[in-house]
Design an enzyme around this catalytic site. Structure first.
Site, PDB file in Angstrom:
ATOM      1  N   HIS A 247       8.588  -6.224  -4.718  1.00 12.27           N
ATOM      2  CA  HIS A 247       7.107  -6.180  -4.826  1.00 12.27           C
ATOM      3  C   HIS A 247       6.743  -5.036  -5.768  1.00 12.27           C
ATOM      4  O   HIS A 247       6.745  -3.874  -5.381  1.00 12.27           O
ATOM      5  CB  HIS A 247       6.481  -5.942  -3.449  1.00 12.27           C
ATOM      6  CG  HIS A 247       4.982  -5.959  -3.464  1.00 12.27           C
ATOM      7  ND1 HIS A 247       4.239  -6.715  -2.582  1.00 12.27           N
ATOM      8  CD2 HIS A 247       4.073  -5.326  -4.242  1.00 12.27           C
ATOM      9  CE1 HIS A 247       2.951  -6.545  -2.834  1.00 12.27           C
ATOM     10  NE2 HIS A 247       2.821  -5.682  -3.834  1.00 12.27           N
TER      11      HIS A 247
ATOM     12  N   HIS B  69       4.135  -3.677  -9.166  1.00  9.39           N
ATOM     13  CA  HIS B  69       3.054  -3.824 -10.153  1.00  9.39           C
ATOM     14  C   HIS B  69       3.434  -3.034 -11.398  1.00  9.39           C
ATOM     15  O   HIS B  69       3.597  -1.809 -11.327  1.00  9.39           O
ATOM     16  CB  HIS B  69       1.736  -3.274  -9.601  1.00  9.39           C
ATOM     17  CG  HIS B  69       1.282  -3.951  -8.344  1.00  9.39           C
ATOM     18  ND1 HIS B  69       0.436  -5.031  -8.352  1.00  9.39           N
ATOM     19  CD2 HIS B  69       1.593  -3.726  -7.041  1.00  9.39           C
ATOM     20  CE1 HIS B  69       0.214  -5.429  -7.106  1.00  9.39           C
ATOM     21  NE2 HIS B  69       0.916  -4.654  -6.287  1.00  9.39           N
ATOM     22  N   LEU B  70       3.573  -3.737 -12.515  1.00  7.89           N
ATOM     23  CA  LEU B  70       3.903  -3.055 -13.772  1.00  7.89           C
ATOM     24  C   LEU B  70       2.690  -2.875 -14.673  1.00  7.89           C
ATOM     25  O   LEU B  70       2.754  -2.159 -15.652  1.00  7.89           O
ATOM     26  CB  LEU B  70       4.988  -3.828 -14.536  1.00  7.89           C
ATOM     27  CG  LEU B  70       6.395  -3.791 -13.954  1.00  7.89           C
ATOM     28  CD1 LEU B  70       7.337  -4.652 -14.791  1.00  7.89           C
ATOM     29  CD2 LEU B  70       6.934  -2.368 -13.859  1.00  7.89           C
TER      30      LEU B  70
ATOM     31  N   LYS C 194       1.746 -15.609  -4.823  1.00  7.42           N
ATOM     32  CA  LYS C 194       1.192 -14.490  -4.057  1.00  7.42           C
ATOM     33  C   LYS C 194      -0.210 -14.844  -3.597  1.00  7.42           C
ATOM     34  O   LYS C 194      -1.062 -15.223  -4.410  1.00  7.42           O
ATOM     35  CB  LYS C 194       1.150 -13.240  -4.947  1.00  7.42           C
ATOM     36  CG  LYS C 194       0.503 -12.019  -4.310  1.00  7.42           C
ATOM     37  CD  LYS C 194       1.401 -11.364  -3.279  1.00  7.42           C
ATOM     38  CE  LYS C 194       0.677 -10.256  -2.514  1.00  7.42           C
ATOM     39  NZ  LYS C 194       0.522  -9.054  -3.295  1.00  7.42           N
TER      40      LYS C 194
ATOM     41  N   HIS D 226      -0.531 -10.919   0.881  1.00  2.77           N
ATOM     42  CA  HIS D 226      -1.232  -9.661   1.153  1.00  2.77           C
ATOM     43  C   HIS D 226      -1.955  -9.895   2.468  1.00  2.77           C
ATOM     44  O   HIS D 226      -3.006 -10.532   2.506  1.00  2.77           O
ATOM     45  CB  HIS D 226      -2.209  -9.300   0.033  1.00  2.77           C
ATOM     46  CG  HIS D 226      -2.855  -7.968   0.268  1.00  2.77           C
ATOM     47  ND1 HIS D 226      -2.580  -6.859  -0.492  1.00  2.77           N
ATOM     48  CD2 HIS D 226      -3.708  -7.547   1.234  1.00  2.77           C
ATOM     49  CE1 HIS D 226      -3.256  -5.814  -0.018  1.00  2.77           C
ATOM     50  NE2 HIS D 226      -3.950  -6.221   1.032  1.00  2.77           N
TER      51      HIS D 226
ATOM     52  N   HIS E   1       4.286  -5.520   2.088  1.00  3.75           N
ATOM     53  CA  HIS E   1       3.930  -4.153   2.501  1.00  3.75           C
ATOM     54  C   HIS E   1       3.424  -4.098   3.948  1.00  3.75           C
ATOM     55  O   HIS E   1       2.270  -3.755   4.204  1.00  3.75           O
ATOM     56  CB  HIS E   1       2.933  -3.511   1.536  1.00  3.75           C
ATOM     57  CG  HIS E   1       1.870  -4.435   0.983  1.00  3.75           C
ATOM     58  ND1 HIS E   1       1.038  -5.175   1.775  1.00  3.75           N
ATOM     59  CD2 HIS E   1       1.514  -4.722  -0.287  1.00  3.75           C
ATOM     60  CE1 HIS E   1       0.217  -5.875   1.018  1.00  3.75           C
ATOM     61  NE2 HIS E   1       0.497  -5.624  -0.243  1.00  3.75           N
TER      62      HIS E   1
ATOM     63  N   ASP F  77       5.739  -1.817  -3.865  1.00  3.85           N
ATOM     64  CA  ASP F  77       4.299  -1.887  -4.108  1.00  3.85           C
ATOM     65  C   ASP F  77       3.851  -0.711  -4.980  1.00  3.85           C
ATOM     66  O   ASP F  77       2.723  -0.228  -4.839  1.00  3.85           O
ATOM     67  CB  ASP F  77       3.497  -1.940  -2.798  1.00  3.85           C
ATOM     68  CG  ASP F  77       2.062  -2.377  -3.029  1.00  3.85           C
ATOM     69  OD1 ASP F  77       1.772  -2.975  -4.088  1.00  3.85           O
ATOM     70  OD2 ASP F  77       1.224  -2.110  -2.156  1.00  3.85           O
TER      71      ASP F  77
END
Ligand code: NCD
Ligand code: ZN
Length: 364
Positions: free
Chosen positions: A34, A36-37, A120, A157, A195, A268
Site C-alpha cells: 500500500h 502513494h507515490l 481500491k 479504505h 491500514h 500507506d
C-alpha cells in the site's frame, strides 16, 4: 524460488528469556502492499525512496484525476519506471480506483494484465482525493461479483464518511455496516482491509475466512494519538485512519508480530508538500517511505519480535496475492542515524515522519 532465511536464529531467540542483542538482520527483500507515490516531478523523489528497500509495491490510484482504467494505470506505471534509479529492481503493481461507474469490462482487463493487481474502494469523501469514490457501496455489488469471478482482489479504505460518526470510530462502523456484508455476499472475493488501526479490525480479520487480510502501517505500530495531539498539534502525525489510543496500537503490534499470514506490510506512505500539511486545514498522510523498513524494524524490535519481521514484510503479502516471494535479500544493521528535517518533494519539501529524530536501524 529461493527463500532465504533470516540470519537471525528464531530457535535461539525463542529459548532465551532475555532477547539477544541483534546487530544485523538479513531478510528476503520486502514488498509494500500500500503505497502513494504521487505523480509528476514528485516521482523523482518518491520512487527512489520506495525502491531502495522494496521489490514491489501496490501503487495507490488516488491521483487527480484518479486512475480508473487499465490504460491510465499503465501510463502511470511507465511514469514511475522512468524515475527509477538505473539497476534498481522495483515492480510497481497498479491498483485501479473504483467509482460508481467502473465497468465489468474494466475488471476483466485488470484480471488479464499482470501489471494491474486490484481495485481500491474509497468511500467518497473518506480521505485525500476520494471525491470520485463510491457513494453507495450496495450499488457496486455487481462489480464485486465480477471481481470475485475474475479473482481480482478488493482493497478497502475501511472508514465510513457519515459525519455523525466520531472520527475515532469510523473504521469499526465501516466493518459493521459494510465489510461484514461484503465478505458474506462474496465469499471467494479476496479483500484487504487497508491500514487497519483498531483492535476491532484485528479481531474481524483474524476471525474471518482466509480470503480476508489486512495491511498495517509502521506509523500505526509506532504511535498512538498522543503523538498527534498531546502537548501540541503535530500535523505530520495526522493521517487517515487517524492514530488511535494505545490499546489499539498494542493490538496492531500483537497482530503484526504474531506470524499470522493475514497481516502484512503496507506503509500507506503518503507524502504531502509541507505547506499542505502545516495549514489551517492540513492534509492527511504520513511520509514514511524514506525509511519504511527501518521504522518497521524499530517497531518489531520493541516487541522483541524481530524474528517475525521477515514473514510480515516479505512473505505474507506475496502469498496472499499469489505472487512468488522475492529472491533477493536486504540487510539492516544496527547503526544510529538522524532523520533529516525534510526531503525534496517536486518543487518543494516534504517533512518525513519523525523528522530530526534518531533511528537505530539502517538499511545497508
Ligand atoms: C492518503 C493520501 O494522502 O493519499 N492519506 C492518508 O492519510 N493515509 C490516503 C489514504 O490512504 O487514506
Ligand atoms: Zn493510502
Amino acid at each position: 524460488m529461493v527463500v532465504r532465511k533470516s540470519v537471525y536464529n528464531e530457535q535461539v531467540f525463542n529459548h532465551c528469556n532475555i532477547a539477544p542483542m541483534i546487530n544485523e538482520l538479513t531478510i528476503t527483500r520486502p514488498d509494500d502492499w500500500h503505497l502513494h507515490l504521487r505523480e509528476g516531478d514528485a516521482l523523482r523523489d518518491t520512487t527512489p525512496h520506495a525502491a531502495r528497500q522494496f521489490g514491489r509495491a501496490i501503487i495507490m490510484p488516488n491521483l487527480r484525476p484518479p486512475v480508473t482504467t487499465v490504460e491510465l494505470a499503465l501510463d502511470y506505471r511507465k511514469a514511475i519506471l522512468d524515475t527509477l534509479p538505473a539497476g534498481q529492481p522495483f515492480n510497481p503493481l497498479m491498483a485501479l480506483y473504483l467509482t460508481n461507474s467502473t465497468t465489468a469490462d474494466e475488471v476483466r482487463r485488470v484480471a488479464e494484465n499482470e501489471q494491474t493487481i486490484a481495485f481500491k474502494l474509497y468511500p467518497a469523501g473518506a480521505t485525500t482525493n476520494s471525491d470520485s469514490g463510491v457513494t453507495d457501496i450496495q450499488k457496486i455489488y455487481p462489480i464485486f461479483a465480477e471481481m470475485e469471478k475474475h479473482e481480482v482482489p478488493l482493497l478497502v479504505h475501511g472508514e465510513v464518511t457519515d459525519g455523525t460518526v466520531d472520527i475515532f470510530d469510523r473504521e469499526k462502523a465501516f466493518i459493521d455496516r459494510h465489510l461484514i456484508a461484503i465478505t458474506r455476499a462474496f465469499p471467494a472475493l479476496r479483500v484487504v482491509l487497508e491500514h487497519a488501526t483498531t483492535a476491532e479490525a484485528i479481531q474481524f480479520v483474524s476471525d474471518a475466512p482466509e480470503t480476508i487480510a489486512a495491511t498495517i502501517t509502521a506509523h500505526h505500530l509506532l504511535f498512538n494519538r498522543n503523538s498527534l495531539l498531546a502537548g501540541g498539534i503535530r500535523p505530520h502525525y495526522y493521517c487517515l485512519p487517524i492514530l488511535k489510543r494505545e490499546k489499539h496500537r498494542e493490538a496492531l503490534v500483537k497482530a503484526a508480530t504474531s506470524g499470522n499470514p493475514k497481516f502484512f506490510l503496507g506503509t500507506d506512505s503518503a507524502p504531502h508538500a509541507v505547506g499542505a500539511k502545516e495549514s489551517d486545514c492540513g492534509c492527511a498522510g504520513c511520509y514514511t517511505a524514506y525509511a519504511a523498513i527501518e521504522l518497521y524494524a524499530t517497531a518489531f524490535e520493541s516487541a522483541n519480535a524481530l524474528n517475525r519481521l521477515e514473514g510480515f514484510a516479505s512473505h505474507h503479502g506475496a502469498d496472499f496475492y499469489r505472487l512468488p516471494r522475492n529472491n533477493e535479500t536486504i540487510t539492516l544493521k544496527k547503526s544510529t542515524w538522524k532523520i533529516p528535517p525534510n526531503y525534496s518533494f517536486a518543487d518543494g519539501k516534504v517533512i518525513p515522519l519523525m523528522a530530526g529524530e534518531e533511528l537505530t536501524w539502517k538499511l545497508c
